[in-house]
Design a protein around this motif. Structure first.
Motif, short mmCIF file in Angstrom:
data_model
loop_
_atom_site.label_atom_id
_atom_site.label_comp_id
_atom_site.label_asym_id
_atom_site.label_seq_id
_atom_site.Cartn_x
_atom_site.Cartn_y
_atom_site.Cartn_z
N ASN A 262 0.81 -1.22 0.00
CA ASN A 262 0.00 0.00 0.00
C ASN A 262 0.85 1.28 0.00
OD1 ASN A 262 -1.54 -2.08 2.13
ND2 ASN A 262 -2.82 -1.27 0.48
N PRO A 263 1.80 1.43 -0.93
CA PRO A 263 2.66 2.63 -0.93
C PRO A 263 1.90 3.87 -1.39
CG PRO A 263 3.10 1.31 -2.88
CD PRO A 263 2.14 0.50 -2.04
N LEU A 264 2.19 5.02 -0.74
CA LEU A 264 1.57 6.30 -1.10
C LEU A 264 2.61 7.41 -1.01
CD1 LEU A 264 -1.89 6.35 0.76
CD2 LEU A 264 -1.50 6.08 -1.70
N GLU A 270 8.57 13.83 -1.33
CA GLU A 270 9.81 13.53 -0.61
C GLU A 270 9.77 12.20 0.14
OE1 GLU A 270 12.65 15.37 -0.74
OE2 GLU A 270 11.59 16.58 -2.24
N LYS A 271 8.57 11.74 0.51
CA LYS A 271 8.47 10.54 1.32
C LYS A 271 7.41 9.59 0.75
CE LYS A 271 9.88 12.89 5.59
NZ LYS A 271 11.20 12.24 5.64
N ILE A 272 7.49 8.35 1.19
CA ILE A 272 6.52 7.33 0.81
C ILE A 272 6.06 6.63 2.07
CG2 ILE A 272 6.14 5.17 -0.44
CD1 ILE A 272 8.30 6.19 -2.44
N ALA A 273 4.76 6.60 2.29
CA ALA A 273 4.17 5.87 3.42
C ALA A 273 3.72 4.51 2.93
CB ALA A 273 3.00 6.63 4.01
N PHE A 274 3.74 3.52 3.81
CA PHE A 274 3.30 2.17 3.43
C PHE A 274 2.94 1.39 4.68
CE2 PHE A 274 7.90 2.03 3.93
CZ PHE A 274 8.15 0.84 4.60
N ILE A 275 2.37 0.22 4.50
CA ILE A 275 1.98 -0.65 5.61
C ILE A 275 2.86 -1.90 5.59
CG2 ILE A 275 0.12 -2.10 6.52
CD1 ILE A 275 -1.87 -0.07 5.45
N ALA A 276 3.35 -2.30 6.76
CA ALA A 276 4.20 -3.49 6.88
C ALA A 276 4.03 -4.06 8.28
CB ALA A 276 5.66 -3.14 6.61
N ILE A 291 7.24 4.75 7.11
CA ILE A 291 7.56 5.83 6.19
C ILE A 291 9.02 5.71 5.78
CG2 ILE A 291 8.28 7.54 7.93
CD1 ILE A 291 6.63 9.61 6.33
N VAL A 292 9.32 6.11 4.54
CA VAL A 292 10.69 6.06 4.04
C VAL A 292 10.89 7.23 3.09
CG1 VAL A 292 10.09 4.56 2.07
CG2 VAL A 292 12.43 4.55 2.97
N ASP A 305 4.73 2.11 18.83
CA ASP A 305 4.20 2.00 20.19
C ASP A 305 2.67 2.06 20.23
OD1 ASP A 305 6.82 1.93 21.26
OD2 ASP A 305 6.94 4.12 21.11
N PHE A 306 2.01 2.06 19.08
CA PHE A 306 0.56 2.18 19.04
C PHE A 306 -0.12 0.85 19.37
CE2 PHE A 306 -3.42 2.39 16.41
CZ PHE A 306 -4.06 3.36 17.17
N ASP A 307 0.47 -0.25 19.00
CA ASP A 307 0.03 -1.61 19.34
C ASP A 307 -1.38 -1.93 18.87
OD1 ASP A 307 0.77 -4.10 20.28
OD2 ASP A 307 -0.14 -3.79 22.24
N ARG A 308 -1.73 -1.48 17.68
CA ARG A 308 -2.97 -1.87 17.01
C ARG A 308 -2.70 -1.98 15.52
NH1 ARG A 308 -4.12 -3.06 21.38
NH2 ARG A 308 -6.00 -2.58 22.61
N CYS A 309 -3.45 -2.82 14.82
CA CYS A 309 -3.25 -3.02 13.39
C CYS A 309 -3.71 -1.81 12.59
CB CYS A 309 -4.02 -4.25 12.90
SG CYS A 309 -3.27 -5.81 13.34
N VAL A 310 -2.87 -1.36 11.68
CA VAL A 310 -3.20 -0.29 10.75
C VAL A 310 -3.67 -0.94 9.45
CG1 VAL A 310 -2.31 1.65 9.41
CG2 VAL A 310 -1.58 1.32 11.78
#
Length: 802
Positions: A262-264, A270-276, A291-292, A305-310
Motif C-alpha cells: 500500500n505505498p503512497l 519527498e516521502k513514501i508511506a506504506f503498511i508493513a 515511512i521512508v 508503540d501504538f500496538d494496534r493493526c493499521v
C-alpha cells in the motif's frame, strides 16, 4: 414459465405482494443479502462529491451487480451514476474534477463462455455517456491518473505473442493443452493512455508480482509493490520499487524482511508511506504505518508503540499528517499522526466500524456502520468534528426486527481478558433458556467486528438462537502479543478462550448448557474440527471449508507458508506439530453430528480437507452430511449458494438442538390439526393426502396434497406467494417448492394449476373484520419420502408425516 398441466384453460387472478408498513419483519438471509453494500470511495478534488461502488444481489442470476453511485455532499443525496448490465468498479476523479474514470467489463468477450475483461472508462462529472478508454487484451488490473490529468497509467498483464496465441489455439483444438505447474507466462506491464489523442503506449515491462502502485506528484516516478513471482504463497515477500519514467528503469526502495504494501507518495514527493508488519518474520504480526524517504533512506515505523493493526492510510493534502484506519478491538476507528512530533490522535472514535477513508482539503469521507445500521457514507472535518451522514442506502432496515448485539468480555482459563460479541433474539423472553451457536472466525489473524451486517450471526439470532462470536487469542485488533499467540499452539489458547467464553455466557442465565452448537469457516472450520475432537459438549456442528489434517493442508493449499509460519517447520523437518495440532489425529473421539460445507474450487483450504473429514466420520459410523458447492472458492460468493448455506446451517441446528418438548431454536414445531397463533393470524393444516394423479397428469414420485387454512383480523395487509413462500424441507435438507395448486372443475376431475406468480392477498379493512381462507397446494415428492417439515412464510414450521 410454468404451465397448466391439463387441456383446460383456467383463469386465476391474483393480486401483487404487499405488506403493511407498520408490520416489522424477521430478518432472513435473503433480507441480509438484499441490503446494499458500499465500497471504493473516491472523493472529488472540490470536497463536494463522493463516487462509490454499490453492490446488490441478483438472485435470478445468482450473482452480485456492482454500479457506480454518486453522493452530493451539499444536497445530502445519493443516486446511481454509472451502470450497465455488467459491473462497474474502482472510480477515480480526474485531478481537475471534471471527469470520473472507472473500471467496467461492459461489452462482449472473445470467448463467449467467459466474461469480458475490465477496461478503463471515463464519464463527464456532470453526467453523459461513458467512453471506453482502453482496449487492454488481458484487461486492466488497476490504474491511476497522472497529476496533470492528461494521461492515465494502467497496470495490465503481458499479452501472448501471435505465435503463442496460435500454438495455444492449436493445442486446445487437438486436446493436447496442458498446464505446467508454476510455469510463468505473463509479466505485469505499465501502459500510459493519452486522453486527448486516445493513444496508448507501453511504459515498462515489470516482473510477475507487481500489485499496488502510486504516481509521484511530479508525474516522473511510480512506486509499486511486488513479490516478484505473483504467487499467492509469496505473500510475505513484497518489496517496494521505484520506476523512473524518464529513464524507464526501476530500482529497489525497501530491503527489510517481510512485506511492504500500500505505498503512497507524500504531497511534496519527498516521502513514501506504506503498511508493513511489526515483526518482519511473521505475516500475522500487527500491521504498522511505516515511512521512508523517496531515496530509500530514513526508514521509520511511525506506529511502533501504538500496538494496534493499521489497515488503511491517507496523507493530508498539506503533507503534515497521515490519517489511518486502525483495528480497535471489535471496532475500526480513524486516527491521525503528525509528522512533526509523531503524536497520534483519535479522529473518529466510538462504537463503529469505519472503512474506505478518503481525505480532502478540508473534509474527509468514510464508510461507517455500527450494531444497528448498515454501511453508509459519512463526512467530517479533518479533526473528526461535524460528522454528517450523506447517504441512506437501506431505508428498509427500519421494517425489520434487529437482533440486539453487544460486546462482552470475560477472563479466560489463564486469566487473559477476552472479548466477543453476543447476539440475542429480538424477542428474547425472561426465564427461557435458549440454544446457543458459537461462531468461530477465520484467519486466525482476523476478528469479528461489531457491525450489523454480520450475516451468520444476525440470521441465527432471527432463527431463535443466541449467537456468540469470540475474538480468541490469535485474533487481530488486540495488540501484537495477542495476535501472535497461536504460533506453535493451534487449538491451544484459542480453544481455551472459546470454552471459557461459553461458560461465561451460560452464567448470564438465558442459555441452555445442553443445547450448544458451533459453526465456523476457514480457520473457524479448523476450530470446529478441533472442538468436536476434544469435547462432546456440542450438540451439533457445522464445519465450513476448514482444515482437518495439517500435513494434507500443507500439500494442497496454495499458501503452504501459513502452515510453516504457525507450526515452525516443514513436516519432514519436524512431523510432530503437524500430528499434534491436526484434528485428524483425534477424529475417533467425535460424537457430534457434523454438517460439512465446502466449495469445489477452493484453492486455500482445499476440498480434500473436508473430504477426508467426511470419509473418516462415515467409516466411524458418525452422523455427518457433506455438501459441495460448484464454482465456489474460499467462502461462498453466489447469492443463491449463500441462501442455501445459511438455511442448511439453521436446519441442521434445528434438527439436533431440540429439547425433549420438541422445540427447535426456541420455536415450537407444530403438527397437523393444531392451531398456530402467530402475530395476529392463525394457521391450521387441515389435511394431507397422497394423490395418484390430476386429470391424468402423473408425478415423477408421488403427489402430496396439503390443505391449510389461514384466518385472522383484517387489521393489516397480508399476502402469500405460493411459489416462493411455501416449501417442504426433507431430512436431507432438500428444499422442495410446490408443484401446483389443485383446482376443482365441473366436468373433469380435480386439476393442477401452475404458474410463476400465484399470490393470495388480504387487504386491510376499515371495519377490521375477520378473514378465513382455505387453500390446497401439491408437492411432487420422492416415493420413499415419508416425512418433512412444511414452511409457510410468517409461521413456524409444521411437521408432516405421510
Amino acid at each position: 414459465m410454468r404451465k397448466v398441466l391439463l387441456p383446460l384453460l383456467i383463469l386465476f387472478i391474483l393480486s401483487s405482494f404487499s405488506y403493511s408498513s407498520s408490520e416489522k419483519k424477521v430478518l432472513t438471509v435473503k433480507d441480509m443479502l438484499g441490503f446494499k453494500r458500499i465500497s471504493q470511495l473516491s472523493f472529488s478534488p472540490s470536497d463536494t462529491r463522493v463516487a462509490f461502488v454499490v453492490r446488490e444481489s441478483d438472485f435470478e442470476k445468482s450473482k452480485y451487480s456492482r454500479d457506480i453511485w454518486m453522493a452530493d455532499m451539499d444536497k445530502k443525496e445519493a443516486f446511481k451514476y454509472a451502470f450497465s448490465s455488467e459491473n462497474e468498479s474502482f472510480p477515480l476523479w480526474s485531478p481537475d474534477g471534471k471527469n470520473l474514470a472507472f473500471l467496467s467489463n461492459r461489452g462482449k468477450a472473445e470467448d463467449e463462455e467467459k466474461e469480458a475483461k475490465n477496461q478503463v472508462w471515463i464519464i463527464p462529472a456532470n453526467g453523459g455517456e461513458a467512453e471506453k478508454l482502453t482496449l487492454a487484451e488481458e484487461g486492466v488490473l488497476t490504474y491511476k491518473w497522472m497529476p496533470d490529468g492528461e494521461e492515465i497509467v494502467c497496470l495490465t498483464l503481458e499479452s501472448l505473442s501471435p505465435s503463442q496465441k496460435k500454438k495455444k489455439k492449436m493445442d486446445e483444438e487437438k486436446k493436447s493443452d496442458i498446464t505446467i505447474v508454476d510455469q510463468k507466462e505473463k509479466r505485469k506491464e505499465f501502459w500510459g493512455i493519452n486522453l486527448k489523442e486516445k493513444k496508448s503506449q507501453k511504459i515498462f515491462v515489470g516482473d510477475y508480482g507487481i500489485s499496488e502502485f502510486d504516481i509521484s506528484p511530479t508525474g516522473q516516478k511510480i512506486v509499486y509493490s511486488t513479490n516478484y513471482t505473483g504467487e499467492e504463497n509469496d505473500y510475505t515477500k513484497f518489496d517496494l520499487w521505484v520506476l523512473d519514467l524518464n529513464k524507464k528503469k526501476a530500482s529497489q526502495l525497501t530491503f527489510r524482511d517481510g512485506s511492504e504494501e500500500n505505498p503512497l507518495w507524500s504531497p511534496d514527493g519527498e516521502k513514501i508511506a506504506f503498511i508493513a508488519p511489526f515483526d518482519s518474520t511473521l505475516s500475522f504480526s500487527q500491521t504498522d504505518l511505516w515511512i521512508v524517504d523517496s531515496d530509500g533512506k530514513g526508514l521509520s515505523n511511525l506506529t511502533l508503540d501504538f500496538d494496534r493493526c493499521v489497515d488503511e492510510i491517507e496523507w493530508s493534502k498539506d503533507g503534515k499528517n497521515i490519517y489511518f484506519v486502525a483495528e480497535e478491538g471489535t471496532n475500526n476507528l480513524i486516527y491521525s499522526i503528525s509528522l512533526r512530533d509523531k503524536k497520534i490522535k483519535p479522529v473518529i472514535s466510538g462504537k463503529r466500524c469505519c472503512y474506505d477513508l478518503k481525505v480532502g482539503k478540508k473534509k474527509m469521507v468514510f464508510a461507517s456502520a455500527d450494531s444497528v445500521s448498515t454501511f453508509d457514507i459519512y463526512s467530517s472535518n479533518l479533526r473528526g468534528k461535524n460528522i454528517t451522514k450523506l447517504t441512506d442506502l437501506n431505508p428498509q432496515l427500519k421494517d425489520f426486527y434487529i437482533n440486539p448485539q453487544e460486546v462482552i468480555s470475560w477472563k479466560s482459563q489463564d486469566d487473559w481478558d477476552i472479548e466477543g460479541i453476543l447476539f440475542k433474539p429480538y424477542n428474547l423472553s425472561k426465564g427461557v433458556k435458549y440454544p446457543m451457536i458459537v461462531f468461530a472466525h477465520g484467519g486466525p489473524f482476523g476478528r469479528v467486528e461489531n457491525y450489523f451486517l454480520s450475516r451468520h450471526l444476525q440470521v441465527l439470532a432471527s432463527a431463535g438462537y443466541v449467537a456468540f462470536a469470540p475474538n480468541f487469542r490469535g485474533s487481530s485488533g488486540y495488540g501484537n502479543e495477542f495476535g501472535v499467540m497461536l504460533k506453535g499452539d493451534l487449538g491451544g489458547v484459542d480453544f481455551k478462550d472459546v470454552m471459557s467464553g461459553i461458560d461465561y455466557v451460560i452464567s448470564l442465565g438465558f442459555v441452555d448448557p445442553e443445547r450448544i452448537g458451533i459453526v465456523g469457516g476457514s480457520y473457524g472450520g479448523y476450530v470446529v474440527n478441533w472442538a468436536i475432537t476434544q469435547t462432546d459438549r456440542f450438540g451439533a456442528a457445522v464445519s465450513e471449508f476448514g482444515v482437518f489434517d495439517l500435513r494434507s493442508d500443507y500439500g494442497n493449499t496454495y499458501i503452504p507458508r501459513w502452515d510453516i509460519e504457525y507450526l515452525g517447520s516443514h513436516y519432514w523437518e519436524d512431523p510432530e506439530p503437524y500430528k499434534k495440532f491436526s484434528p485428524s489425529s483425534y477424529v475417533q473421539n467425535v460424537k457430534t453430528p457434523v454438517l460439512i460445507l465446502h466449495g469445489d474450487e477452493d484453492p486455500n483450504c482445499f476440498i480434500s480437507s473436508s473430504q477426508e473429514l467426511y470419509r473418516a466420520l462415515k467409516d466411524l459410523n458418525q452422523t455427518v452430511q457433506f455438501v459441495r458447492y460448484p464454482r465456489e472458492e474460499h467462502g461462498f460468493s453466489e447469492p443463491n449458494h449463500i441462501v442455501d448455506e445459511e438455511e442448511r446451517v439453521i436446519f441442521w441446528f434445528d434438527r439436533y438442538l431440540k429439547d425433549e418438548e420438541g422445540k427447535f431454536s426456541g420455536k415450537e414445531v407444530f403438527k397437523i390439526g393444531e392451531d398456530i397463533k402467530w402475530e395476529g393470524k392463525v394457521l391450521r393444516v387441515e389435511n394431507i393426502k397422497i394423490v395418484d394423479s390430476y386429470s391424468g397428469v402423473k408425478p415423477k414420485g408421488k403427489f402430496l396434497e396439503v390443505e391449510f387454512r389461514i384466518s385472522g383480523k383484517r387489521d393489516k395487509d397480508f399476502s402469500l406467494n405460493f411459489y416462493e413462500e411455501i416449501y417442504l424441507l426433507t431430512e436431507n435438507y432438500e428444499r422442495m417448492l410446490i408443484s401446483g395448486i389443485p383446482q376443482g372443475a365441473s366436468e373433469v376431475k380435480e386439476v393442477l394449476l401452475t404458474g410463476d406468480a400465484l399470490t393470495v392477498s388480504i387487504k386491510k379493512s376499515q371495519d377490521q373484520g375477520y378473514f378465513q381462507n382455505t387453500h390446497k397446494v401439491t408437492f411432487d415428492v420422492d416415493k420413499e419420502l415419508h416425512s418433512a417439515e412444511l414452511f409457510i412464510a410468517g409461521f413456524p414450521e409444521i411437521r408432516l408425516e405421510f
